[in-house]
Design a protein around this motif. Sequence first.
Motif, PDB file in Angstrom:
ATOM      1  N   UNK A  73      59.327 -29.869 -26.822  1.00 26.91           N
ATOM      2  CA  UNK A  73      59.746 -29.509 -28.257  1.00 26.91           C
ATOM      3  C   UNK A  73      58.391 -29.778 -29.051  1.00 26.91           C
ATOM      4  N   UNK A  74      57.790 -30.978 -28.663  1.00 26.16           N
ATOM      5  CA  UNK A  74      56.444 -31.272 -29.318  1.00 26.16           C
ATOM      6  C   UNK A  74      55.410 -30.327 -29.008  1.00 26.16           C
ATOM      7  N   UNK A  75      55.288 -29.742 -28.089  1.00 23.42           N
ATOM      8  CA  UNK A  75      54.491 -28.524 -27.888  1.00 23.42           C
ATOM      9  C   UNK A  75      54.800 -27.369 -28.661  1.00 23.42           C
ATOM     10  N   UNK A  76      55.960 -27.206 -28.639  1.00 19.08           N
ATOM     11  CA  UNK A  76      56.443 -26.131 -29.714  1.00 19.08           C
ATOM     12  C   UNK A  76      56.106 -26.154 -31.287  1.00 19.08           C
ATOM     13  N   UNK A  77      56.213 -27.529 -31.612  1.00 15.93           N
ATOM     14  CA  UNK A  77      55.901 -28.119 -33.003  1.00 15.93           C
ATOM     15  C   UNK A  77      54.407 -27.958 -33.150  1.00 15.93           C
ATOM     16  N   UNK A  78      53.740 -28.032 -32.253  1.00 14.77           N
ATOM     17  CA  UNK A  78      52.278 -28.200 -32.322  1.00 14.77           C
ATOM     18  C   UNK A  78      52.000 -26.680 -32.381  1.00 14.77           C
ATOM     19  N   UNK A  79      52.500 -25.948 -31.656  1.00 15.82           N
ATOM     20  CA  UNK A  79      51.996 -24.327 -31.710  1.00 15.82           C
ATOM     21  C   UNK A  79      52.336 -23.733 -32.973  1.00 15.82           C
ATOM     22  N   UNK A  80      53.470 -24.319 -33.700  1.00 20.86           N
ATOM     23  CA  UNK A  80      53.548 -23.825 -35.148  1.00 20.86           C
ATOM     24  C   UNK A  80      52.598 -24.332 -36.009  1.00 20.86           C
ATOM     25  N   UNK A  81      51.859 -25.505 -35.631  1.00 17.48           N
ATOM     26  CA  UNK A  81      50.953 -25.799 -36.794  1.00 17.48           C
ATOM     27  C   UNK A  81      51.527 -26.922 -37.436  1.00 17.48           C
ATOM     28  N   UNK A  82      52.822 -27.671 -36.923  1.00 14.65           N
ATOM     29  CA  UNK A  82      53.331 -28.517 -37.638  1.00 14.65           C
ATOM     30  C   UNK A  82      52.873 -30.092 -37.267  1.00 14.65           C
ATOM     31  N   UNK A  83      52.343 -30.191 -36.214  1.00 16.91           N
ATOM     32  CA  UNK A  83      52.022 -31.365 -35.543  1.00 16.91           C
ATOM     33  C   UNK A  83      50.705 -31.248 -34.741  1.00 16.91           C
ATOM     34  N   UNK A  84      50.010 -32.600 -34.836  1.00 19.60           N
ATOM     35  CA  UNK A  84      48.752 -32.550 -34.233  1.00 19.60           C
ATOM     36  C   UNK A  84      48.847 -33.628 -33.230  1.00 19.60           C
ATOM     37  N   UNK A  85      48.324 -33.704 -32.170  1.00 20.08           N
ATOM     38  CA  UNK A  85      48.353 -34.730 -31.342  1.00 20.08           C
ATOM     39  C   UNK A  85      46.600 -35.184 -31.266  1.00 20.08           C
ATOM     40  N   UNK A  86      46.367 -36.520 -31.097  1.00 16.97           N
ATOM     41  CA  UNK A  86      44.902 -36.958 -31.199  1.00 16.97           C
ATOM     42  C   UNK A  86      44.793 -38.177 -29.685  1.00 16.97           C
ATOM     43  N   UNK A  87      43.835 -38.110 -29.094  1.00 17.27           N
ATOM     44  CA  UNK A  87      43.729 -39.072 -27.875  1.00 17.27           C
ATOM     45  C   UNK A  87      44.041 -40.482 -28.642  1.00 17.27           C
ATOM     46  N   UNK A  88      44.834 -41.435 -27.879  1.00 16.54           N
ATOM     47  CA  UNK A  88      45.079 -42.828 -28.364  1.00 16.54           C
ATOM     48  C   UNK A  88      43.534 -43.446 -28.040  1.00 16.54           C
ATOM     49  N   UNK A  89      42.747 -44.106 -28.770  1.00 19.26           N
ATOM     50  CA  UNK A  89      41.588 -44.994 -28.437  1.00 19.26           C
ATOM     51  C   UNK A  89      41.951 -46.163 -27.544  1.00 19.26           C
ATOM     52  N   UNK A  90      43.411 -46.622 -27.623  1.00 22.49           N
ATOM     53  CA  UNK A  90      43.604 -47.915 -26.749  1.00 22.49           C
ATOM     54  C   UNK A  90      44.260 -47.286 -25.564  1.00 22.49           C
ATOM     55  N   UNK A  91      44.371 -46.162 -25.245  1.00 29.36           N
ATOM     56  CA  UNK A  91      45.013 -45.608 -23.997  1.00 29.36           C
ATOM     57  C   UNK A  91      44.924 -44.185 -24.062  1.00 29.36           C
ATOM     58  N   UNK A  92      43.834 -43.817 -23.117  1.00 28.98           N
ATOM     59  CA  UNK A  92      43.334 -42.290 -23.439  1.00 28.98           C
ATOM     60  C   UNK A  92      44.183 -41.446 -22.423  1.00 28.98           C
ATOM     61  N   UNK A  93      45.182 -41.985 -22.112  1.00 25.91           N
ATOM     62  CA  UNK A  93      46.265 -41.080 -21.297  1.00 25.91           C
ATOM     63  C   UNK A  93      47.314 -40.564 -22.271  1.00 25.91           C
TER      64      UNK A  93
END
Length: 146
Positions: A73-93
């Motif tokens: 679902x998060x992928x779909x929200x990201x595809x819609x431009x509603x959500x972004x993901x950034x690498x966590x500096x504390x855990x790159x995974x």
Amino acid sequence: MVAHPDESPGFLLWHVTLRWQREIVAALAPLDLTHVQFVLLATAWWMNSHGESPNQLSLARRAGTDVKMTSQVLRRLEDKGLLGREVDPADTRAKLLRTTDEGAELARRAIGVVEAADAAFFGATPDLSTLQALMRPLADRPLADP
């Protein structure tokens, strides 16, 4: 033993839940959001607006959703431009989730729509505070492992 299915709390809850879900789905349709998309977007927005940058796991836990389904679902929200993901500096995974400006605006609008649908649906409940008090301990119980 319950004499009739209509006397079973679980059976009644099942029917009420189905009716309530139909109302929410209908209310969210004009916003092009599914119920699960709404829950995850609104939860991410709420967490962001309270200084939290959740990752997928913490968002799923807060929302009460399955982690794998949450990912889809998060992928779909990201595809819609509603959500972004950034690498966590504390855990790159891990990826930190942030609603976009468009996602934040839609979350606020959708929350209003859902609150109105809830008010219409539960408005006939004579003592809503008693219903909430009865549901809270059930909602707060930890889920059993599958």
